[in-house]
Design a protein around this motif. Structure first.
Motif, short mmCIF file in Angstrom:
data_model
loop_
_atom_site.label_atom_id
_atom_site.label_comp_id
_atom_site.label_asym_id
_atom_site.label_seq_id
_atom_site.Cartn_x
_atom_site.Cartn_y
_atom_site.Cartn_z
N LYS A 156 -19.14 8.92 -13.78
CA LYS A 156 -20.05 8.12 -12.93
C LYS A 156 -19.23 7.28 -11.95
CE LYS A 156 -23.26 5.08 -14.35
NZ LYS A 156 -23.89 4.57 -15.58
N LYS A 157 -18.19 6.66 -12.47
CA LYS A 157 -17.33 5.83 -11.61
C LYS A 157 -16.69 6.67 -10.51
CE LYS A 157 -16.26 2.61 -15.23
NZ LYS A 157 -15.30 2.34 -16.30
N LEU A 158 -16.35 7.89 -10.83
CA LEU A 158 -15.71 8.76 -9.84
C LEU A 158 -16.72 9.39 -8.90
CD1 LEU A 158 -13.11 10.41 -12.22
CD2 LEU A 158 -12.58 8.97 -10.25
N GLY A 159 -17.99 9.05 -9.09
CA GLY A 159 -19.03 9.55 -8.17
C GLY A 159 -19.46 10.97 -8.49
N LEU A 160 -19.18 11.46 -9.69
CA LEU A 160 -19.58 12.82 -10.05
C LEU A 160 -20.97 12.77 -10.69
CD1 LEU A 160 -16.24 13.85 -11.76
CD2 LEU A 160 -16.94 14.37 -9.42
N LYS A 161 -21.69 13.85 -10.55
CA LYS A 161 -23.05 13.88 -11.14
C LYS A 161 -22.95 14.38 -12.57
CE LYS A 161 -25.58 12.45 -7.78
NZ LYS A 161 -25.27 12.96 -6.46
N ILE A 221 -4.92 8.40 -1.18
CA ILE A 221 -6.04 7.68 -0.55
C ILE A 221 -7.36 8.30 -0.99
CG2 ILE A 221 -7.16 7.14 1.65
CD1 ILE A 221 -4.37 6.96 2.92
N ASN A 222 -7.42 9.63 -0.95
CA ASN A 222 -8.65 10.31 -1.36
C ASN A 222 -8.99 10.02 -2.81
OD1 ASN A 222 -9.26 11.43 1.08
ND2 ASN A 222 -8.06 13.29 0.70
N GLN A 223 -7.95 9.99 -3.63
CA GLN A 223 -8.18 9.75 -5.06
C GLN A 223 -8.72 8.33 -5.31
OE1 GLN A 223 -4.59 10.44 -7.28
NE2 GLN A 223 -5.71 11.17 -9.08
N SER A 224 -8.36 7.40 -4.44
CA SER A 224 -8.80 6.01 -4.66
C SER A 224 -10.16 5.72 -4.03
CB SER A 224 -7.76 5.04 -4.08
OG SER A 224 -7.87 4.98 -2.67
N LYS A 225 -10.64 6.65 -3.19
CA LYS A 225 -11.87 6.39 -2.42
C LYS A 225 -13.09 5.98 -3.24
CE LYS A 225 -11.44 8.03 2.17
NZ LYS A 225 -11.02 9.28 2.77
N PRO A 226 -13.34 6.63 -4.39
CA PRO A 226 -14.55 6.24 -5.15
C PRO A 226 -14.58 4.76 -5.50
CG PRO A 226 -13.50 8.19 -6.11
CD PRO A 226 -12.62 7.72 -5.02
N ALA A 229 0.84 -1.20 0.00
CA ALA A 229 0.00 0.00 0.00
C ALA A 229 0.87 1.25 0.00
CB ALA A 229 -0.93 0.00 1.21
N GLY A 230 1.99 1.19 -0.72
CA GLY A 230 2.83 2.38 -0.92
C GLY A 230 2.18 3.27 -1.98
N PRO A 231 2.85 4.36 -2.35
CA PRO A 231 2.23 5.29 -3.30
C PRO A 231 1.84 4.63 -4.61
CG PRO A 231 4.59 5.72 -3.04
CD PRO A 231 4.19 4.80 -1.95
N VAL A 232 2.64 3.67 -5.06
CA VAL A 232 2.38 3.06 -6.36
C VAL A 232 1.18 2.10 -6.28
CG1 VAL A 232 3.39 1.67 -8.19
CG2 VAL A 232 4.78 3.39 -7.02
N GLY A 233 1.13 1.30 -5.22
CA GLY A 233 -0.03 0.43 -5.02
C GLY A 233 -1.30 1.25 -4.91
N LEU A 234 -1.23 2.40 -4.23
CA LEU A 234 -2.41 3.25 -4.05
C LEU A 234 -2.89 3.82 -5.38
CD1 LEU A 234 -1.45 5.21 -0.80
CD2 LEU A 234 -3.21 3.44 -1.03
N PHE A 235 -1.94 4.26 -6.21
CA PHE A 235 -2.37 4.83 -7.49
C PHE A 235 -2.92 3.73 -8.41
CE2 PHE A 235 -1.73 6.85 -11.71
CZ PHE A 235 -2.63 7.89 -11.50
N ALA A 236 -2.44 2.50 -8.22
CA ALA A 236 -2.96 1.39 -9.02
C ALA A 236 -4.45 1.17 -8.74
CB ALA A 236 -2.15 0.13 -8.75
N ILE A 237 -4.86 1.38 -7.48
CA ILE A 237 -6.29 1.23 -7.15
C ILE A 237 -7.10 2.15 -8.05
CG2 ILE A 237 -8.07 1.49 -5.37
CD1 ILE A 237 -5.81 1.33 -3.27
N PHE A 238 -6.60 3.37 -8.22
CA PHE A 238 -7.30 4.37 -9.01
C PHE A 238 -7.36 3.96 -10.49
CE2 PHE A 238 -7.29 8.14 -11.71
CZ PHE A 238 -8.41 8.82 -11.26
N GLU A 239 -6.21 3.63 -11.04
CA GLU A 239 -6.16 3.27 -12.47
C GLU A 239 -7.00 2.03 -12.77
OE1 GLU A 239 -4.88 4.68 -15.20
OE2 GLU A 239 -4.34 6.47 -14.06
N LEU A 240 -6.93 1.05 -11.88
CA LEU A 240 -7.71 -0.16 -12.08
C LEU A 240 -9.20 0.14 -11.89
CD1 LEU A 240 -5.30 -2.48 -10.10
CD2 LEU A 240 -5.90 -2.83 -12.51
N GLY A 241 -9.47 1.03 -10.94
CA GLY A 241 -10.86 1.41 -10.65
C GLY A 241 -11.52 2.06 -11.85
N LEU A 242 -10.79 2.88 -12.56
CA LEU A 242 -11.33 3.53 -13.76
C LEU A 242 -11.79 2.48 -14.77
CD1 LEU A 242 -8.90 6.49 -14.54
CD2 LEU A 242 -11.18 6.64 -13.53
N LEU A 243 -11.16 1.32 -14.71
CA LEU A 243 -11.52 0.24 -15.64
C LEU A 243 -12.47 -0.76 -14.98
CD1 LEU A 243 -7.97 -0.40 -17.17
CD2 LEU A 243 -9.70 1.27 -17.84
N ASN A 244 -13.09 -0.31 -13.87
CA ASN A 244 -14.09 -1.13 -13.17
C ASN A 244 -13.53 -2.35 -12.45
OD1 ASN A 244 -16.57 -0.11 -13.02
ND2 ASN A 244 -17.30 -0.94 -14.98
#
Ligand SMILES: Cc1cc2nc3c(=O)[nH]c(=O)nc-3n(C[C@H](O)[C@H](O)[C@H](O)COP(=O)(O)OP(=O)(O)OC[C@H]3O[C@@H](n4cnc5c(N)ncnc54)[C@H](O)[C@@H]3O)c2cc1C
Ligand code: FES
Lengths: 103, 337
Positions: free
Chosen positions: B332-337, B70-75, B11-26
């Motif tokens: 939508k994935k990022l929780g924006l209206k 962390i905030n960026q990965s929250k959605p 859960a270092g910076p790189v693992g955390l950013f991976a959550i975001f990038e993977l999240g964008l792809l569902n």
């Protein structure tokens, strides 16, 4: 060119070319000797611990707080214990002797 | 059993950013870290030091960077499994992987992303003979149940906040000595003051020196020897608590059959996959021609890795490249209206 002398953990001495402005850690690491230097020179890992030859100890700049407190987390300390990443080479240190501390 | 698309180890910076990038792809992520806290080297080694080479951040310190990540990965609702090491992986017949942690959690996953930096943070161990024999019996690197020390003779070694805090804490219930190599401490001045107040009324003891050896049998300490510039001293103790901070050790990952190059994992630079299909390695842990151990390189690697991970998780689907600025779907994935 200036030199430094580094004794490895098997007792073998290596004479390395030293360039002003590099740290002792960088000189040792770039020569391929086995120094871990995990944190890249930020006084945050103590894996660049060396023993400076006794006649050189007093010629080096005093330790800063960062280095002292990192040595607090290190073992096998001796009077010449320093973190090689915190000492920048200058030509006055030509022929300085040091030994790699155990891993 | 837990089931997910991706297990991220680290859960270092790189693992955390991976959550975001993977999240964008569902893709859903579970993240394992041996530390109790999130953020890897940034939080553990330099929380307050400024970093100047994160694109667009003129200056940001380790903690702030981690907080932003962390905030960026929250959605994407990542699930964290902290305070445990990823110990074993196993390929199942249905194509999934099983990842087992030191807390005996088993997570079933389609892909594994190793973002393990220079390894797990583990306690720094003093180089004493027969150390193993005593560990978890009369040597403890962390304290879970302090009642075992009641009325015993305990030696705490170290000179940081945790050594002082524990010496103060245990002074009311046991006979505690603090061993440190010098009289100065890198710790909060309040703790230092408190400790020496207790020492002056005989509630704690201070010893100057470094550990040398342990004597005892069957895992039970009988005495400990330490030395300083003047002498070697042996005293009776029943427990030793070495508190020398943490160091990174690669750990179990070396045994997973991955192609390594001086303890780094070899990857290709198209998608940062390792020698084993559906296992990726990103950040400080990987190596390839031209690799730079920089946070920004890890971010780039996370983005490219995600594209290939998507294909493993959705072999039938086509991946359409989109920008976060303009894609309604991504909003939508990022929780924006
Ligand atoms: C003092 C210092 C200053 C730095 N300054 C900069 C800078 O200015 N700019 C820059 O770009 N970089 C800098 N770096 C380097 C940067 O911190 C690293 O490149 C970055 O932290 C790598 O991130 P990572 O996510 O790959 O790994 P890490 O941050 O190392 O995180 C890996 C995590 O994985 C965990 N882990 C490993 N194995 C396991 C396992 N088997 N099970 C469970 N958990 C495991 C570890 O506990 C750790 O938390 C600096 C480093 C240091 C030490
Ligand atoms: S390289 Fe880490 S302390 Fe010197």
């Amino acid at each position: 060119m200036s030199k430094i002398i580094v004794k490895d953990r098997d007792g073998k001495e290596h004479i390395l070319n030293a360039e002003k402005g590099l740290t002792l850690m960088e000189i040792i690491r770039d020569s391929g000797l086995d120094i871990e230097a995990l944190c890249g020179g930020c006084a945050a890992c103590a894996t660049c611990h060396v023993y400076i030859g006794s006649k050189w100890i007093d010629k080096l700049p005093k330790m800063q707080d960062d280095e002292e407190s990192m040595l607090d987390q290190t073992f096998d300390l001796k009077p010449g214990s320093r973190l090689a990443c915190q000492i920048e080479f200058i030509d006055d240190y030509n022929d300085i002797f040091m030994e790699l501390a155990p891993k | 059993m837990l089931k997910t698309d991706i297990v991220i180890i680290g859960a270092g910076p790189v693992g955390l950013f991976a959550i975001f990038e993977l999240g964008l792809l569902n893709l859903k992520c579970h993240v394992i870290d041996s530390l109790e806290q999130i953020g890897g080297q940034c939080s553990e080694l330099y929380p307050e030091k400024p970093i100047f080479d994160i694109p667009s951040q003129v200056k940001i310190n380790g903690n702030e960077l981690v907080e932003n990540l962390i905030n960026q990965s929250k959605p994407f609702d990542p699930v964290f499994h902290l305070g445990q090491q990823a110990n074993q992986i196993k390929k199942l017949e249905d194509g999934y992987w099983e990842v087992q942690t030191s807390a005996n959690k088993i997570i079933k996953t389609k892909c594994i992303v190793i973002a393990a930096g220079a390894g797990s943070f583990v306690p720094r161990k003093p180089p004493l003979e027969n150390l193993k024999e005593y560990e978890e019996k009369s040597i403890f690197y962390s304290i879970k149940d302090k009642s075992i020390f009641n009325n015993k003779k305990v030696l705490i070694a170290g000179g940081g906040d945790s050594a002082l805090d524990w010496a103060i804490n245990l002074s009311s219930s046991c006979d505690v000595t603090l061993l440190h190599r010098r009289k100065e401490f890198r710790a909060s001045p309040d703790s230092v003051k408190k400790f020496f107040e207790l020492e002056s009324i005989g509630k704690t003891k201070f010893a100057l020196g470094q550990l040398l050896s342990i004597q005892g049998k069957n895992g039970k300490i009988e005495s400990i020897t330490y030395k300083n510039e003047m002498e070697e001293i042996t005293n009776n103790y029943q427990y030793l608590i070495p508190l020398f901070g943490l160091i990174m050790k690669l750990g179990p990952i070396v045994d997973w059959g991955l192609e390594l190059d001086s303890n780094l994992i070899r990857v290709n630079t198209e998608n940062f996959e390792t020698s084993i299909p559906s296992i990726f390695a990103i950040g400080d842990i990987n190596t390839y021609p031209g690799k730079l151990k920089l946070i920004l390189s890890g971010f780039h690697e996370a983005a490219l890795m995600s594209q290939k991970a998507f294909k493993y998780c959705n072999p039938e689907k086509k991946l359409i490249f989109r920008y976060t600025t303009s894609s309604k779907d991504l909003h939508k994935k990022l929780g924006l209206k």
